[in-house]
Enzyme design. Structure first.
Site, PDB file in Angstrom:
ATOM      1  N   CYS A 177      50.563 -13.237  16.506  1.00 12.86           N
ATOM      2  CA  CYS A 177      50.367 -13.274  17.885  1.00 12.86           C
ATOM      3  C   CYS A 177      51.251 -14.202  18.336  1.00 12.86           C
ATOM      4  O   CYS A 177      52.241 -14.749  17.655  1.00 12.86           O
ATOM      5  CB  CYS A 177      49.051 -13.470  18.291  1.00 12.86           C
ATOM      6  SG  CYS A 177      48.258 -15.269  18.079  1.00 12.86           S
ATOM      7  N   ASN A 228      49.235 -18.352  17.722  1.00 17.84           N
ATOM      8  CA  ASN A 228      48.360 -18.356  16.579  1.00 17.84           C
ATOM      9  C   ASN A 228      47.190 -19.498  16.888  1.00 17.84           C
ATOM     10  O   ASN A 228      46.737 -20.158  16.016  1.00 17.84           O
ATOM     11  CB  ASN A 228      49.159 -19.026  15.300  1.00 17.84           C
ATOM     12  CG  ASN A 228      48.447 -18.780  14.214  1.00 17.84           C
ATOM     13  OD1 ASN A 228      48.644 -19.557  13.094  1.00 17.84           O
ATOM     14  ND2 ASN A 228      47.586 -17.986  13.850  1.00 17.84           N
ATOM     15  N   CYS A 274      44.599 -17.888  19.277  1.00 17.81           N
ATOM     16  CA  CYS A 274      43.393 -16.977  19.995  1.00 17.81           C
ATOM     17  C   CYS A 274      43.241 -15.765  18.955  1.00 17.81           C
ATOM     18  O   CYS A 274      42.550 -15.842  18.189  1.00 17.81           O
ATOM     19  CB  CYS A 274      44.029 -16.664  21.307  1.00 17.81           C
ATOM     20  SG  CYS A 274      43.790 -18.198  22.575  1.00 17.81           S
ATOM     21  N   ARG A 275      44.310 -14.875  19.359  1.00 18.63           N
ATOM     22  CA  ARG A 275      44.078 -13.390  18.769  1.00 18.63           C
ATOM     23  C   ARG A 275      44.239 -13.510  17.369  1.00 18.63           C
ATOM     24  O   ARG A 275      43.324 -12.927  16.382  1.00 18.63           O
ATOM     25  CB  ARG A 275      45.001 -12.509  19.458  1.00 18.63           C
ATOM     26  CG  ARG A 275      44.768 -12.293  20.757  1.00 18.63           C
ATOM     27  CD  ARG A 275      45.942 -11.404  21.450  1.00 18.63           C
ATOM     28  NE  ARG A 275      47.101 -12.382  21.499  1.00 18.63           N
ATOM     29  CZ  ARG A 275      48.294 -12.120  22.187  1.00 18.63           C
ATOM     30  NH1 ARG A 275      48.416 -10.808  22.491  1.00 18.63           N
ATOM     31  NH2 ARG A 275      49.308 -12.593  22.189  1.00 18.63           N
ATOM     32  N   SER A 276      45.247 -14.288  16.623  1.00 20.17           N
ATOM     33  CA  SER A 276      45.473 -13.997  15.385  1.00 20.17           C
ATOM     34  C   SER A 276      44.775 -14.854  14.493  1.00 20.17           C
ATOM     35  O   SER A 276      44.188 -14.164  13.396  1.00 20.17           O
ATOM     36  CB  SER A 276      47.034 -14.293  14.819  1.00 20.17           C
ATOM     37  OG  SER A 276      47.347 -15.479  15.347  1.00 20.17           O
ATOM     38  N   ASP A 329      46.120 -10.953  25.333  1.00 18.93           N
ATOM     39  CA  ASP A 329      45.901 -12.429  25.189  1.00 18.93           C
ATOM     40  C   ASP A 329      44.852 -12.866  26.054  1.00 18.93           C
ATOM     41  O   ASP A 329      45.012 -12.880  27.358  1.00 18.93           O
ATOM     42  CB  ASP A 329      47.114 -12.829  25.396  1.00 18.93           C
ATOM     43  CG  ASP A 329      47.473 -14.472  25.212  1.00 18.93           C
ATOM     44  OD1 ASP A 329      46.440 -15.119  24.830  1.00 18.93           O
ATOM     45  OD2 ASP A 329      48.486 -15.018  24.922  1.00 18.93           O
TER      46      ASP A 329
END
Length: 157
Positions: free
Chosen positions: A7, A10, A12-14, A124
């Protein structure tokens, strides 16, 4: 099989995707057969833990990502991993643009690769609140289901 979830920062999402995938893989017949990591295309948060809201949301679902630390996508990742699975189209473009000559890894949108219906992007949640983090978790939870199914097919398990 070696998978890298990517993402922007690195945090939040990943890392949430890494945590969910890691938990699902460990509880499946794929345990020990899949290497997993996450990275960001940007360097703003290198060495930092995931966003506190991502940590809290994942913990609500029984997943501990507090020990993860942000890192930036590196040239070596293109040789180390089979798939670079991106959170959104902008990350995918960045990953493809940075690919060194002779790269081994293939890049794709995580949701598409996992067979999740929708627009292919994990939004995001960084500027949002709890509802946005929960929405992202639910998308990544579905992606983990799809990833397990895909990997089982590829390993014939």
């Amino acid at each position: 099989m070696r998978l890298l979830v990517v993402c922007l920062g690195n945090i939040c999402r990943s890392p949430v995707a890494e945590g969910v995938l890691r938990a699902r893989i460990a509880a499946s017949t794929l345990a020990g057969r899949v290497e997993l990591d996450s990275a960001g295309t940007g360097d703003w948060h290198v060495g930092q833990p995931p966003d506190r809201r991502a940590i809290a949301n994942a913990a609500e679902h029984g997943i501990d990502i507090s020990g993860l630390r942000a890192r930036q996508l590196a040239a070596a990742d293109y040789q180390r991993f089979d798939w670079l699975l991106c959170a959104d189209h902008a990350n995918l473009r960045d990953v493809e643009a940075r690919a060194p000559r002779g790269s081994h890894a293939r890049a794709a949108l995580l949701l598409d690769w996992a067979g999740v219906d929708g627009d292919g992007e994990v939004p995001d949640p960084y500027t949002g609140g709890p509802a946005q983090f929960e929405h992202v978790f639910q998308l990544l939870d579905r992606a983990a289901d799809g990833a397990i199914a895909r990997l089982r097919r590829e390993y014939r398990l």
